[in-house]
Design an enzyme around this catalytic site. Structure first.
Site, short mmCIF file in Angstrom:
data_model
loop_
_atom_site.label_atom_id
_atom_site.label_comp_id
_atom_site.label_asym_id
_atom_site.label_seq_id
_atom_site.Cartn_x
_atom_site.Cartn_y
_atom_site.Cartn_z
N CYS A 10 -3.60 10.23 4.96
CA CYS A 10 -4.20 9.77 6.23
C CYS A 10 -4.39 10.97 7.14
CB CYS A 10 -3.28 8.74 6.88
SG CYS A 10 -3.85 8.22 8.49
N HIS A 26 0.88 -1.18 0.00
CA HIS A 26 0.00 0.00 0.00
C HIS A 26 0.92 1.23 0.00
CE1 HIS A 26 -3.71 2.17 1.57
NE2 HIS A 26 -2.76 2.98 2.03
N HIS A 84 2.03 5.14 -0.80
CA HIS A 84 1.65 6.54 -1.06
C HIS A 84 2.79 7.16 -1.87
CE1 HIS A 84 -1.86 7.23 1.77
NE2 HIS A 84 -1.50 5.99 2.04
C1 LIG Z 1 -10.36 3.41 17.61
C2 LIG Z 1 -11.04 4.68 18.10
C3 LIG Z 1 -12.54 4.55 18.05
C4 LIG Z 1 -10.62 4.88 19.55
O1 LIG Z 1 -10.99 6.19 19.96
P1 LIG Z 1 -11.38 6.51 21.46
O2 LIG Z 1 -11.77 7.94 21.52
O3 LIG Z 1 -10.28 6.05 22.35
O4 LIG Z 1 -12.64 5.54 21.64
P2 LIG Z 1 -13.64 5.30 22.79
O5 LIG Z 1 -13.82 3.83 22.91
O6 LIG Z 1 -13.25 6.07 24.03
O7 LIG Z 1 -14.98 5.93 22.20
C5 LIG Z 1 -15.12 7.31 22.00
C6 LIG Z 1 -16.45 7.56 21.30
O8 LIG Z 1 -16.41 7.02 19.99
C7 LIG Z 1 -17.42 6.01 19.83
N1 LIG Z 1 -16.86 4.94 19.03
C8 LIG Z 1 -15.82 4.15 19.33
N2 LIG Z 1 -15.58 3.32 18.32
C9 LIG Z 1 -16.49 3.59 17.36
C10 LIG Z 1 -16.74 3.05 16.08
N3 LIG Z 1 -15.99 2.07 15.58
N4 LIG Z 1 -17.73 3.56 15.36
C11 LIG Z 1 -18.51 4.55 15.83
N5 LIG Z 1 -18.31 5.12 17.05
C12 LIG Z 1 -17.31 4.62 17.80
C13 LIG Z 1 -17.75 5.57 21.25
O9 LIG Z 1 -19.03 5.02 21.31
C14 LIG Z 1 -17.63 6.87 21.99
O10 LIG Z 1 -18.77 7.66 21.71
P3 LIG Z 1 -19.32 8.74 22.79
O11 LIG Z 1 -19.59 7.95 24.03
O12 LIG Z 1 -18.22 9.75 22.98
O13 LIG Z 1 -20.54 9.31 22.11
C15 LIG Z 1 -10.60 5.91 17.29
O14 LIG Z 1 -9.23 6.12 17.53
C16 LIG Z 1 -10.80 5.77 15.81
O15 LIG Z 1 -11.92 5.66 15.34
N6 LIG Z 1 -9.69 5.80 15.06
C17 LIG Z 1 -9.74 5.63 13.61
C18 LIG Z 1 -8.79 6.59 12.95
C19 LIG Z 1 -8.84 6.35 11.48
O16 LIG Z 1 -9.84 5.97 10.94
N7 LIG Z 1 -7.71 6.61 10.80
C20 LIG Z 1 -7.62 6.43 9.37
C21 LIG Z 1 -7.62 4.98 8.97
S1 LIG Z 1 -6.02 4.23 9.06
C22 LIG Z 1 -5.28 4.72 7.60
O17 LIG Z 1 -5.82 5.52 6.89
C23 LIG Z 1 -4.00 4.07 7.19
C24 LIG Z 1 -4.22 3.03 6.10
C25 LIG Z 1 -5.12 1.92 6.62
O18 LIG Z 1 -4.85 3.60 4.99
C26 LIG Z 1 -2.90 2.41 5.66
C27 LIG Z 1 -1.75 3.38 5.54
O19 LIG Z 1 -1.67 4.15 4.59
O20 LIG Z 1 -0.96 3.35 6.46
#
Ligand SMILES: CC(C)(COP(=O)([O-])OP(=O)([O-])OC[C@H]1O[C@@H](n2cnc3c(N)ncnc32)[C@H](O)[C@@H]1OP(=O)([O-])[O-])[C@@H](O)C(=O)NCCC(=O)NCCSC(=O)C[C@@](C)(O)CC(=O)[O-]
Length: 365
Positions: free
Chosen positions: A300, A267, A269
């Protein structure tokens, strides 16, 4: 033999090799790995990785049109959305609607189609499952292929560095892997039986820890994910800091750790313009799955400065010029790339896309 049935044998191979040093790169590959297979799989990540970083919310209808148009170009695997916390990545908040659309009206295609969705935890997976539960018999599973019904894949995403893991997932690498264990096992349970992809980000450079990313650490994380049951590891050069020699060292290290080429996707970039060179290195090594994003969309949100994925058009042109078979209609993807660039109000990021469309226009004039 099914992939799951093959797993214990693979793990038996992995365990004794886990502590091998990365210097031991000699003559490990099997005859089948060395066979130069000309078929290459391109995983289109534009609708997820490409759009997730867009500042303005892209209308649902545009996302759906993008996915449907891409499915008509010969691309067979499309990353369509992400079940992450909306406050972390607001752009992906309507992934449930996207999945519902795919299940309700899958685009007609002569090829089997697979749609992939990220899910970092059980909350994300449950949100995806609630859509699947409401649409039974509308998707194929690993064990039950329904003609004309798309397959689905879940992707978890780990990191090769602790700082990136904290920034991207608010957790350590170890804690994120524990969360993924539950996601992977639930995704594979009946009735879902979904394929699972395991990303590892920043494998060739981290925006916070620099170039000093240990290939051994990448191999360890990859091994853990494979042991948990992922079907494929996607190695993310999130920052585009990868170079040809370092790509080669990383892949040799994974090979020394017993990880098979057929379980690895690259993957890249293109932030530093090295993506195609690195693709050539990986191809030469025997990798046959590459991620790309139409018109080079992407970046990202938790990797400051990272620009888009390598453009699908550029990868298709490059691979086909080497005699590889991608099965993708280059003109068709170039048109989609031009269309989505206009929709987003930005320039087309694919050199090949611009050239193909420019040449066509000159012929018409
Ligand atoms: C993992 C967490 C959720 C931890 O984040 P957190 O804040 O530690 O989570 P939490 O468990 O404390 O929850 C906080 C709030 O989020 C909600 N929540 C919790 N989980 C979810 C969920 N799944 N869907 C919907 N809601 C969710 C949960 O219910 C709560 O809601 P509130 O009580 O505040 O209303 C957060 O860090 C996160 O979502 N991170 C994702 C970041 C992301 O998407 N980054 C981009 C993708 S990776 C990428 O692009 C790289 C890649 C893959 O392409 C490859 C490369 O190039 O390297």
């Amino acid at each position: 033999m099914s992939r799951l049935a093959a797993l214990p044998r693979r793990l038996a191979l992995l365990h004794p090799l886990k502590k091998r040093t990365c210097a031991a790169t000699r003559s490990y590959s099997t005859a089948s790995e060395q066979r130069l297979d000309s078929r290459v799989k391109i995983v289109e990540v534009g609708p997820r990785d490409g759009l997730q970083n867009e500042k303005n919310i892209v209308p649902l209808a545009t996302k759906i049109e993008l996915i449907d148009r891409l499915a008509k170009t010969g691309l067979q695997t499309i990353e369509a959305g992400s079940f992450v916390a909306p406050k972390w990545v607001p752009q992906m908040a309507n992934s449930s609607e996207i999945l519902s659309h795919i299940l309700a009206t899958p685009p007609s295609s002569p090829h089997p189609l697979t749609y992939s969705f990220l899910a970092p935890n059980m909350k994300g997976l449950s949100n995806a499952f609630s859509i699947l539960d409401a649409n039974p018999s509308s998707f194929s599973t690993e064990s039950n292929h329904l003609p004309g019904k798309p397959s689905l894949e879940i992707a978890v995403f780990a990191s090769a560095t602790e700082t990136f893991s904290q920034k991207n997932l608010n957790s350590s690498i170890a804690a994120s892997l524990e969360a993924f264990r539950a996601v992977i096992s639930a995704a594979k349970e009946t009735p879902y039986n979904l394929r699972v992809r395991g990303y590892i980000s920043v494998v060739l450079g981290c925006p916070f820890e620099g170039y000093d990313v240990s290939p051994h650490r990448v191999a360890e994380v990859a091994t853990e994910l494979l042991e948990m049951g992922v079907d494929e590891i996607a190695l993310g050069d999130t920052t585009g800091m990868g170079t040809a020699p370092r790509t080669k060292d990383l892949l040799n290290c994974l090979r020394s750790a017993g990880i098979r080429n057929e379980d690895v996707a690259m993957h890249f970039h293109d932030t530093y313009g090295q993506a195609l060179v690195n693709t050539a290195v990986a191809l030469e090594h025997g990798i046959r799955t590459f991620d790309a994003s139409v018109s080079g969309l992407g970046g990202c949100p938790y990797s400051p400065g990272a620009t888009g994925n390598v453009a699908t058009e550029d990868v298709v042109y490059f691979l086909e010029s080497l005699g590889m078979d991608t099965g993708i209609d280059l003109d068709g993807v170039a048109e989609v790339g031009e269309w989505i660039s206009k929709e987003l109000g930005r320039g087309n990021g694919s050199t090949v896309g611009r050239a193909v469309l420019g040449q066509r226009k000159r012929k018409q004039d």
